[in-house]
Design a protein around this motif. Sequence first.
Motif, mmCIF file in Angstrom:
data_model
loop_
_atom_site.group_PDB
_atom_site.id
_atom_site.type_symbol
_atom_site.label_atom_id
_atom_site.label_comp_id
_atom_site.label_asym_id
_atom_site.label_seq_id
_atom_site.Cartn_x
_atom_site.Cartn_y
_atom_site.Cartn_z
ATOM 1 N N ASP A 231 -2.899 34.563 -2.749
ATOM 2 C CA ASP A 231 -2.826 35.544 -1.663
ATOM 3 C C ASP A 231 -3.478 35.053 -0.375
ATOM 4 O O ASP A 231 -2.969 35.319 0.734
ATOM 5 C CB ASP A 231 -3.511 36.857 -2.089
ATOM 6 N N TRP A 232 -4.584 34.352 -0.480
ATOM 7 C CA TRP A 232 -5.413 34.143 0.705
ATOM 8 C C TRP A 232 -5.590 32.689 1.132
ATOM 9 O O TRP A 232 -5.949 32.434 2.280
ATOM 10 C CB TRP A 232 -6.788 34.781 0.497
ATOM 11 N N TYR A 233 -5.362 31.733 0.257
ATOM 12 C CA TYR A 233 -5.413 30.325 0.658
ATOM 13 C C TYR A 233 -4.028 29.920 1.152
ATOM 14 O O TYR A 233 -3.240 29.315 0.449
ATOM 15 C CB TYR A 233 -5.862 29.450 -0.516
ATOM 16 N N ARG A 234 -3.776 30.277 2.388
ATOM 17 C CA ARG A 234 -2.455 30.041 2.949
ATOM 18 C C ARG A 234 -2.596 29.585 4.408
ATOM 19 O O ARG A 234 -3.609 29.885 5.072
ATOM 20 C CB ARG A 234 -1.601 31.299 2.832
ATOM 21 N N PRO A 235 -1.614 28.873 4.934
ATOM 22 C CA PRO A 235 -1.740 28.215 6.246
ATOM 23 C C PRO A 235 -2.101 29.129 7.408
ATOM 24 O O PRO A 235 -2.896 28.747 8.264
ATOM 25 C CB PRO A 235 -0.365 27.581 6.446
ATOM 26 N N ASP A 236 -1.535 30.324 7.464
ATOM 27 C CA ASP A 236 -1.799 31.180 8.624
ATOM 28 C C ASP A 236 -3.226 31.701 8.677
ATOM 29 O O ASP A 236 -3.649 32.261 9.694
ATOM 30 C CB ASP A 236 -0.816 32.351 8.651
ATOM 31 N N LEU A 237 -3.989 31.510 7.602
ATOM 32 C CA LEU A 237 -5.388 31.935 7.574
ATOM 33 C C LEU A 237 -6.348 30.751 7.612
ATOM 34 O O LEU A 237 -7.540 30.916 7.346
ATOM 35 C CB LEU A 237 -5.664 32.768 6.311
ATOM 36 N N MET A 238 -5.831 29.575 7.956
ATOM 37 C CA MET A 238 -6.646 28.364 7.873
ATOM 38 C C MET A 238 -6.777 27.664 9.216
ATOM 39 O O MET A 238 -5.868 27.704 10.053
ATOM 40 C CB MET A 238 -6.034 27.369 6.881
ATOM 41 N N ALA A 239 -7.922 26.996 9.372
ATOM 42 C CA ALA A 239 -8.118 26.100 10.509
ATOM 43 C C ALA A 239 -8.768 24.818 10.007
ATOM 44 O O ALA A 239 -9.661 24.856 9.149
ATOM 45 C CB ALA A 239 -8.973 26.744 11.583
ATOM 46 N N VAL A 240 -8.317 23.708 10.546
ATOM 47 C CA VAL A 240 -8.928 22.407 10.268
ATOM 48 C C VAL A 240 -9.678 21.983 11.528
ATOM 49 O O VAL A 240 -9.110 21.988 12.628
ATOM 50 C CB VAL A 240 -7.862 21.356 9.900
ATOM 51 N N ILE A 241 -10.941 21.640 11.363
ATOM 52 C CA ILE A 241 -11.766 21.213 12.504
ATOM 53 C C ILE A 241 -12.212 19.783 12.249
ATOM 54 O O ILE A 241 -12.721 19.468 11.157
ATOM 55 C CB ILE A 241 -12.991 22.129 12.687
ATOM 56 N N ALA A 242 -12.010 18.919 13.230
ATOM 57 C CA ALA A 242 -12.407 17.511 13.121
ATOM 58 C C ALA A 242 -13.142 17.110 14.395
ATOM 59 O O ALA A 242 -12.546 17.081 15.473
ATOM 60 C CB ALA A 242 -11.186 16.628 12.896
ATOM 61 N N VAL A 243 -14.417 16.812 14.261
ATOM 62 C CA VAL A 243 -15.240 16.412 15.401
ATOM 63 C C VAL A 243 -15.989 15.142 15.024
ATOM 64 O O VAL A 243 -16.699 15.122 14.010
ATOM 65 C CB VAL A 243 -16.255 17.512 15.778
ATOM 66 N N GLY A 244 -15.819 14.096 15.815
ATOM 67 C CA GLY A 244 -16.552 12.885 15.484
ATOM 68 C C GLY A 244 -16.115 11.675 16.269
ATOM 69 O O GLY A 244 -15.382 11.762 17.263
ATOM 70 N N ASP A 245 -16.563 10.535 15.786
ATOM 71 C CA ASP A 245 -16.395 9.265 16.483
ATOM 72 C C ASP A 245 -15.043 8.635 16.143
ATOM 73 O O ASP A 245 -14.959 7.534 15.591
ATOM 74 C CB ASP A 245 -17.545 8.332 16.084
ATOM 75 N N VAL A 246 -13.972 9.378 16.463
ATOM 76 C CA VAL A 246 -12.607 8.923 16.217
ATOM 77 C C VAL A 246 -11.743 9.385 17.380
ATOM 78 O O VAL A 246 -11.951 10.468 17.933
ATOM 79 C CB VAL A 246 -12.037 9.502 14.892
ATOM 80 N N ASP A 247 -10.758 8.570 17.736
ATOM 81 C CA ASP A 247 -9.836 8.930 18.809
ATOM 82 C C ASP A 247 -9.120 10.241 18.479
ATOM 83 O O ASP A 247 -8.683 10.463 17.342
ATOM 84 C CB ASP A 247 -8.813 7.805 18.994
ATOM 85 N N VAL A 248 -9.000 11.101 19.473
ATOM 86 C CA VAL A 248 -8.409 12.424 19.275
ATOM 87 C C VAL A 248 -6.963 12.322 18.796
ATOM 88 O O VAL A 248 -6.537 13.074 17.907
ATOM 89 C CB VAL A 248 -8.501 13.247 20.583
ATOM 90 N N ASP A 249 -6.202 11.415 19.358
ATOM 91 C CA ASP A 249 -4.798 11.261 18.939
ATOM 92 C C ASP A 249 -4.700 10.879 17.471
ATOM 93 O O ASP A 249 -3.810 11.339 16.748
ATOM 94 C CB ASP A 249 -4.099 10.218 19.809
#
Length: 944
Positions: A231-249
């Motif tokens: 019911d709840w582990y689904r894409p529209d309720l998710m966000a992926v956050i990536a912050v660090g020493d890597v090129d944004v692209d």
Amino acid sequence: MKKILFLLMFSFLLTACDSNKKVIENNKNVEKVVKNNKSVAIPIDPSVRIGKLPNGITYYIKNNGKPANKVELRLAINAGSILEDEDQLGLAHFMEHMNFNGTKNFKKNELINYLQSIGVKFGADLNAYTGFDETVYILPIPSDDEEKLEKGFQIIEDWAGGALLDGKDIDEERGVVLEEYRSRRGADSRMLENYLPKMMYGSKYAKRLPIGTEENLKTFKHESLRRFFKDWYRPDLMAVIAVGDVDVDKLEAKIKAHFSKIPAVKNPRKREAFSLENHKETFIAIESDKEAPFSQVQLMYKDYKDSKPAKSVAEYRKSIVKSLFAQMINNRLDELRNGEKPPFVYGFSYHGGTYARNRSAYQSVAGTSADGQLNALNALLEESERAKRYGFKKGELARAKKNVLARLEKSFKNKDKNESRRVVGAYINHFLKETPIPGIAWTFDINKKILPTITLEEVNSVIGNFLHDDNRVIIITGPKKVVTEQQVLDALKTVKTKELKAYEDKEVAASLITNEPTMGKIVGLTKNDTLGTKTFILGNGAKVTYKKTDFKNDEVLFTAFSYGGTSLYSIDELKATSFANGALTDAGVNGYSISDMTKMMSGKIARVRPFIGGLSEGFNGSASPKNLEELFQLVHLYFTALNKDDKAFKSSINKSKSFLGNLLASPNFFFQKEMSDFMNAKNPRYIGFPSPEKYDAADYNLAYAKYKERFADAGDFNFYFVGNIDERKLAEFSMKYIACLPGKNTKESYKVSDFRPIKGNHTKIVNKGKDPKSSVQILYQGETEYNKKEALAFKSLGEILGIKLTQKLREEEGGVYSSRTNGNISKMPYGRYSFSVSFPCAPENVEKLKNIVLQEISKIVKDGPTDEDLSKTKKARILNHKESTKRNRYWLNLIKNVDYMKNDIEDATNFENRVNALTKDDIQKVAKKYLTKGYILGILNPEK
């Protein structure tokens, strides 16, 4: 006239924004903007890339180079315990556990095993949390290796949609989750369960504590957990956050590659937003529990409507006004706390969130003595009423504005020096709660423009909207019921008509220093190229060592020491002063009270705290570079002009006694006291656990005299500074404020007591508490000759055993939620070793789990560690050390301990080589040497 001035000031806050938002421009008609200010949008920090995949997953990406070669990954899910059905109590949290316990690409235990193999620690690095409304997974990953980076994204992809939820694995994890439930049980949890229905009246929040219920955790069907996941582990309720020493692209490409393939859910179950019901009554909850260590009073004036995130500059401005109000009323509460007869140990008020995501409240909280709850309640009520009747003073507002700008300026100057783990939280909250993320540059700039336009009348009007007679909750907790509901109702009624005086805002001096010191001299300069430090030798004998760094633009850390401390006190002096020393500085300096000093330091970031320890006395502190002189002034005054104030001392002692309160009713505190007493039974210098009687017997006059004695010779001190240092100013301030202090050339050292703690085989069993839970401590200790190679191996032995016990006690037995291990060999005050293992568990499992620990120790003694476990420990230590070397705190401790502990200078540059050189034989040798001479066993069991 005021309106015209306001409009003119407001025009300065206009800034450009992107075309998708209605923008403010400097040349825009000001009156139009003010009248239609809801259209002025708070911008999004342009350094953050935000996107949404076709399946509904949102992503946030930011390049951040601190620390180097690392990226912080988060998976935020807009689903928590509030969404559980009746057969799912506790399963949002249980689902979190299962994602570490078997996914599509990482079968049971493989995930933790892999991450440990690349230096990522379970618990310390790899982690997750579940709340009422959200679940967040935490994964820091090395980014300088393509394979490791790819694996990191594979892991969070699996967390998003690859959980196996095998029935056997679910049943095996029940024990771990039940142990976590058990570990959280106690007086606070019992009282919370009783008052939560009143605090969160009429809502699911009152019935959905994330930990769930013991009954359901034991008996839920596998399908209930799988249904929650579906019911709840689904894409529209998710966000992926990536912050660090890597090129944004590059990060964006990986997110798209891993998460685009997760299919969107057709006809998804509605994700409801839950709120609270308003109520005409004032709910009063008076809860007591004999094991409650602390007493507390809490007032909540709940808002009538759900809060909405600030999206316009006008809404943001309102939040600034509220923050100014909170700062000013808390300054007044601090003055009460520091007064002659403090009504509470601590007290604060604010307007902010509750357990319900969308409902805020005006809240006042105070920690009290067991008998002081009514007094604290009256004090909180009166200060809010005083603010409502008379408002604040111009000086209070001016100081509050200075403090806001000082904090923001510090953050702004450090904006490119923030570690990634401190950045990700803002993006998680933006996804979950839509809180604005304009970035510190915009925030600092807009505050500089808005703050001058905020009037005293605006701030004074705030509290009128906060206080009301309905939708109100008063919660009182402690070890016993000393307040009745009628007394609470009487207090609420009486305060409205009680005669209260307006607050008096006394003027204070502009500077801490009233008599300019006579300038001293720098008589020598030395350098250490290995450490990158320089040392001033001052005319009075003091030494000032410093290291200039660029880790933070707006930070200078400071410490100082002189050998001696209380080791030089006689036994009688030690016992008469130990519980007085902490109260000495509460008197203030140079004739100024603590409250005066707080006012004088408004808008300045500088902190200094003297200490008298067992082996030394000294200072700890920090400052913004521009306030470095204030730090030096404080040091000078703590040497020369510590106030002696009987009333301030008594106030501090009374607060300590109130805080101590019912502490020993807590099984855990009681256990630690009993173990400490047991091991120090023959120690003539043992002070023991604090008690009201010991505080009452504290000798202020003697403690003050000994303080003056310990700080009489500045020439015997070593001072250390690390950070963004202006060397010219450091030299000037060192001469002006330290070199002028008395130097007597005493060159004291510390005395080493003849007493040695017990060692060998001993057992102490303590029965305390009514919850069915136990705690186990295993301790090996004794004297040794310090050897830095052994010390490194012994520390690593502790980490290796920790890896093994996570596997054995948690994963295989399901008998603990967590365990702690630590190995340490120290050289001061004499060579000694200490190795400890501790864990909570069910009483019936104490003997079995203790024996497993001893078996694992025996295996290492007999065969040494496995190559795999040694490799994991090495990589974790090296990874942690690399990051530490980019922090000011690391270098401050290192350069101090070269002098304080006589550490080898070369250790600063060859740590990685020393770790890599460790062998299985090295670990086995220290295990044989130190873990075969018997152990002290401490067990806390519930009362029979």
